[in-house]
Design an enzyme around this catalytic site. Structure first.
Site, PDB file in Angstrom:
ATOM      1  N   GLY A  46       0.735   8.870  22.095  1.00 49.54           N
ATOM      2  CA  GLY A  46       0.267   7.536  22.454  1.00 49.54           C
ATOM      3  C   GLY A  46      -0.070   6.639  21.293  1.00 49.54           C
ATOM      4  O   GLY A  46      -0.375   5.465  21.498  1.00 49.54           O
ATOM      5  N   ASP A  48       0.508   4.156  18.274  1.00 50.15           N
ATOM      6  CA  ASP A  48       1.567   3.193  17.975  1.00 50.15           C
ATOM      7  C   ASP A  48       2.007   3.287  16.518  1.00 50.15           C
ATOM      8  O   ASP A  48       3.200   3.362  16.230  1.00 50.15           O
ATOM      9  CB  ASP A  48       1.083   1.775  18.278  1.00 50.15           C
ATOM     10  CG  ASP A  48       0.767   1.590  19.757  1.00 50.15           C
ATOM     11  OD1 ASP A  48       1.486   2.176  20.590  1.00 50.15           O
ATOM     12  OD2 ASP A  48      -0.206   0.888  20.082  1.00 50.15           O
ATOM     13  N   ASP A  75       7.469   0.171   5.883  1.00 46.80           N
ATOM     14  CA  ASP A  75       6.773   1.153   5.044  1.00 46.80           C
ATOM     15  C   ASP A  75       6.206   0.527   3.775  1.00 46.80           C
ATOM     16  O   ASP A  75       5.489   1.183   3.013  1.00 46.80           O
ATOM     17  CB  ASP A  75       7.693   2.328   4.692  1.00 46.80           C
ATOM     18  CG  ASP A  75       8.905   1.914   3.858  1.00 46.80           C
ATOM     19  OD1 ASP A  75       9.137   0.702   3.680  1.00 46.80           O
ATOM     20  OD2 ASP A  75       9.645   2.809   3.398  1.00 46.80           O
ATOM     21  N   HIS A 140      18.649  -1.720  -2.490  1.00 55.08           N
ATOM     22  CA  HIS A 140      18.122  -1.051  -1.297  1.00 55.08           C
ATOM     23  C   HIS A 140      18.878  -1.626  -0.095  1.00 55.08           C
ATOM     24  O   HIS A 140      19.797  -2.432  -0.266  1.00 55.08           O
ATOM     25  CB  HIS A 140      16.616  -1.255  -1.208  1.00 55.08           C
ATOM     26  CG  HIS A 140      15.942  -0.402  -0.170  1.00 55.08           C
ATOM     27  ND1 HIS A 140      16.290   0.908   0.068  1.00 55.08           N
ATOM     28  CD2 HIS A 140      14.931  -0.681   0.721  1.00 55.08           C
ATOM     29  CE1 HIS A 140      15.533   1.395   1.031  1.00 55.08           C
ATOM     30  NE2 HIS A 140      14.715   0.460   1.459  1.00 55.08           N
ATOM     31  N   ASP A 162      11.435   1.555  -3.079  1.00 56.38           N
ATOM     32  CA  ASP A 162      12.659   2.192  -2.571  1.00 56.38           C
ATOM     33  C   ASP A 162      13.849   1.670  -3.366  1.00 56.38           C
ATOM     34  O   ASP A 162      14.010   0.460  -3.543  1.00 56.38           O
ATOM     35  CB  ASP A 162      12.868   1.867  -1.090  1.00 56.38           C
ATOM     36  CG  ASP A 162      11.861   2.586  -0.200  1.00 56.38           C
ATOM     37  OD1 ASP A 162      11.217   3.530  -0.680  1.00 56.38           O
ATOM     38  OD2 ASP A 162      11.729   2.193   0.975  1.00 56.38           O
ATOM     39  N   SER A 232      15.635  -3.319  10.360  1.00 58.39           N
ATOM     40  CA  SER A 232      15.346  -3.807   9.012  1.00 58.39           C
ATOM     41  C   SER A 232      16.489  -3.589   8.028  1.00 58.39           C
ATOM     42  O   SER A 232      16.390  -4.008   6.873  1.00 58.39           O
ATOM     43  CB  SER A 232      14.087  -3.112   8.479  1.00 58.39           C
ATOM     44  OG  SER A 232      14.256  -1.704   8.512  1.00 58.39           O
ATOM     45  N   ASN A 233      17.596  -2.955   8.466  1.00 60.44           N
ATOM     46  CA  ASN A 233      18.724  -2.709   7.562  1.00 60.44           C
ATOM     47  C   ASN A 233      19.643  -3.927   7.562  1.00 60.44           C
ATOM     48  O   ASN A 233      20.674  -3.971   8.236  1.00 60.44           O
ATOM     49  CB  ASN A 233      19.472  -1.450   7.987  1.00 60.44           C
ATOM     50  CG  ASN A 233      20.474  -0.994   6.945  1.00 60.44           C
ATOM     51  OD1 ASN A 233      20.902  -1.772   6.092  1.00 60.44           O
ATOM     52  ND2 ASN A 233      20.851   0.269   7.000  1.00 60.44           N
ATOM     53  N   HIS A 367      18.286   5.290  -0.178  1.00 58.82           N
ATOM     54  CA  HIS A 367      17.385   5.910  -1.150  1.00 58.82           C
ATOM     55  C   HIS A 367      18.173   6.706  -2.185  1.00 58.82           C
ATOM     56  O   HIS A 367      19.244   7.236  -1.913  1.00 58.82           O
ATOM     57  CB  HIS A 367      16.390   6.820  -0.435  1.00 58.82           C
ATOM     58  CG  HIS A 367      15.543   6.099   0.574  1.00 58.82           C
ATOM     59  ND1 HIS A 367      14.342   5.524   0.253  1.00 58.82           N
ATOM     60  CD2 HIS A 367      15.749   5.843   1.891  1.00 58.82           C
ATOM     61  CE1 HIS A 367      13.826   4.948   1.335  1.00 58.82           C
ATOM     62  NE2 HIS A 367      14.662   5.127   2.343  1.00 58.82           N
ATOM     63  N   ASP A 442      -3.841   2.333  18.070  1.00 56.73           N
ATOM     64  CA  ASP A 442      -3.441   2.511  19.463  1.00 56.73           C
ATOM     65  C   ASP A 442      -3.786   1.226  20.207  1.00 56.73           C
ATOM     66  O   ASP A 442      -4.954   0.938  20.444  1.00 56.73           O
ATOM     67  CB  ASP A 442      -4.174   3.704  20.075  1.00 56.73           C
ATOM     68  CG  ASP A 442      -3.658   4.047  21.474  1.00 56.73           C
ATOM     69  OD1 ASP A 442      -2.734   3.350  21.939  1.00 56.73           O
ATOM     70  OD2 ASP A 442      -4.174   4.993  22.093  1.00 56.73           O
TER      71      ASP A 442
END
EC number: 3.1.-.-
Length: 562
Positions: A46, A48, A75, A140, A162, A232-233, A367, A442
């Site tokens: 549960g 998020d 991230d 990236h 990254d 996000s790619n 990466h 949450d």
């Protein structure tokens, strides 16, 4: 803190994937590198999202000079709204990163008026007195990615963010190798470098090769194509748009957040749409035959896969997989998602579609692989090395790579969250720790879910709940309404009448005993019911449901009937 004292603190983002946040303290100033979140694994029922623990930063809020972001993925920027609720500090990043950060921050009611954003580029240098912050472009899966260099009197502290090295990268994604060489020549005191792919020696395919693969797949398929990708790619999105133009297809976007990201990237020139009206709405789909459509199904982490399942079994809100559809999965699933992907393939085939994964022919990743990581180490020549961004095994693999290029083992630090590395009198050594627990999100609750709540959720998901409602009159020391039993997810009441009756009789006995006790306590009564009924239910069923006693009190006097 004395002059020339430096501390490096991985506040999170070590021994885990995601939630990147690293602190560099120089004299009295604290520099924050990235402020990310991670999405929960299956054990966090549960929940998020998970964010870093900001306790140390709140205690030292007056010392924080800024937050420096490497790129626009969750991230790296996902936890910003939660930190900016607590600290009012400037945020620095490239143009696209800042715009995506604004979307994230302004969705939060508490931070929607925050405006202290500053756009930087590879030529920016910011002098804070204790150190000078500069940036270098990296490759990236999203444009405007950078690494960060903090120049101090003792040498540079470098955080790569990254990255990967791709010699065929298009200009918008290219690494500035000359700048990396300059930083290395200046002298690097400590390098913090991503470890996500450190244990996988398989070469990563160049994006030029991937672009050809995407283009050919789309061009030669005769039916409708549903492309599943992580929202996000943006590099993969650009490849799909280019392939759609070549194949004379229209692209349908799903998801409001994704549309917002696309519009932002297009406005900044980070996404190029090859033709007008290439992107259409879901309402406009009916105007085109299936063979002229590409549906882009996006989301975070495993969300595209879950959406594909809903499309295949007919529960998706707008789309359904049809005979002749190609489901093209253009992201490499994590190990944890492999079973889910296999299940999805089966469901899609049952619905009449075909599944193709981009990872069938190429290793795809944003990466760095081991060769890339060692090249970065050789360019930087750091005195000390701190592998970050990865599980422990990945950090350890990166440490081995560093040893192989000549960095002494005693100068490599595999840290845990909150570990403090202190540079004093020419040596970097462990120097204690700061608070660095996981903070669970949450709904609108931040940090109000702990281990006890998660344990109860786990029990509920496995063995269900057993509720007993009893009404008593303490003054008369009697039960007014005998136990009413309700069960959810434990046993089917109608077929377990003996079990329910025995449980109710046991609860009646327990309550009557406690009512006669001169030292009656609500907590003792409830705990006694939980313990004894819980043991009985386990003996009878080998299950451990959550036993929830609800004891109500009636103050009304009950007169005996005449």
């Amino acid at each position: 803190m004395s002059k020339n004292t430096i501390k490096i603190i991985p506040l999170s983002g070590v021994r885990e994937n995601g939630k990147n946040m690293y602190l560099a303290e120089v004299e009295e100033d604290i520099f924050i590198f990235d402020c990310g979140l991670k999405y929960p694994d299956n054990e966090l029922l549960g929940i998020d999202t998970v964010i870093p623990d900001f306790t140390y930063l709140e205690e030292n809020a007056d010392r924080v000079v800024g937050i420096f972001l490497t790129h626009g993925h969750a991230d790296a920027i996902g936890a910003l709204p939660y930190l900016l609720e607590r600290l009012e500090v400037p945020v620095f990043g490239t143009k696209l990163t800042i715009e995506l950060a604004k979307i994230n921050v302004h969705k939060n009611e508490a931070t929607k008026k925050f405006k202290d954003f500053h756009v930087i580029d590879e030529h920016t240098e910011i002098d804070f007195g204790s150190g000078v912050v500069s940036f270098f472009p990296t490759t990236h899966s999203i444009p405007d990615s950078v690494g960060i260099c903090l120049k101090t009197s003792e040498g540079n502290i470098v955080y790569t963010g990254d990255f990967k090295f791709d010699q065929s990268a298009v200009p918008m994604y290219q690494t500035n190798f000359a700048r990396l060489g300059e930083i290395g020549k200046e002298g690097v005191l400590a390098l913090l470098s991503t470890s996500s792919n450190a244990e996988n020696p398989t070469p990563v395919a160049s994006e030029l090769t991937i672009a050809d693969e995407v283009s050919d797949t789309i061009f030669y398929w005769e039916g409708r194509i549903i492309v599943a990708m992580v929202a996000s790619n943006l590099q993969r999105l650009q490849q799909v748009l280019n392939a759609a133009h070549r194949a004379d297809r229209k692209v349908v976007l799903t998801g409001q957040d994704f549309g917002r990201i696309i519009r932002t990237a297009m406005k900044l020139g980070k996404i190029e749409v090859p033709e007008d009206n290439l992107i259409i709405t879901q309402k406009e789909m009916k105007q085109y035959p299936p063979e002229r459509l590409i549906v882009l199904e996006t989301g975070r982490m495993g969300e595209p896969i879950k959406s594909l399942q809903r499309m295949a079994n007919g529960t998706h809100r707008t789309l359904r997989i049809q005979e002749g559809d190609l489901v093209y999965i253009t992201t490499t699933p994590t190990t944890a998602m492999e079973t889910n992907v296999a299940k999805t393939e089966d469901i899609v085939f049952r619905a009449g579609g075909t599944v193709k994964m981009i990872s069938e022919n190429h290793r795809v990743s944003g990466h760095a692989n081991p060769d890339n990581l060692q090249l970065m180490l050789n360019l930087m020549h750091p005195k000390y090395f701190i592998p970050v961004q990865g599980e422990y095994r990945q950090l350890a693999a990166h440490a081995e790579l560093a040893e192989k290029v000549g960095i002494p083992k005693e100068n490599i630090f595999i840290t845990a969250k909150g570990d403090v590395l202190e540079y004093r009198k020419g040596l970097l050594e462990p120097g204690g720790a700061v608070p660095a627990e996981n903070v669970l999100i949450d709904g609108i609750g931040v940090g109000d879910i702990g281990n006890i709540v998660l344990r109860d959720r786990k029990i509920l998901s496995e063995d269900g709940i057993f509720i007993a409602v009893v009404t008593i009159n303490r003054r008369e020391k009697k039960i007014v309404a005998h136990p009413q039993i309700t069960s959810r997810g434990f046993v089917y009441v109608k077929t377990s009448r003996d079990l329910i009756r025995e449980s109710a009789d046991m609860i009646t006995t327990i309550v009557e005993k406690h009512l006669q006790d001169e030292d009656f306590e609500w907590s003792k009564l409830k705990q006694d019911i939980r313990d004894r009924v819980g043991r009985y239910l386990f003996e009878q069923t080998k299950r451990r449901p959550v036993v929830l006693p609800v004891i109500m009190e009636s103050s009304q006097r009950h007169k005996p009937r005449r």
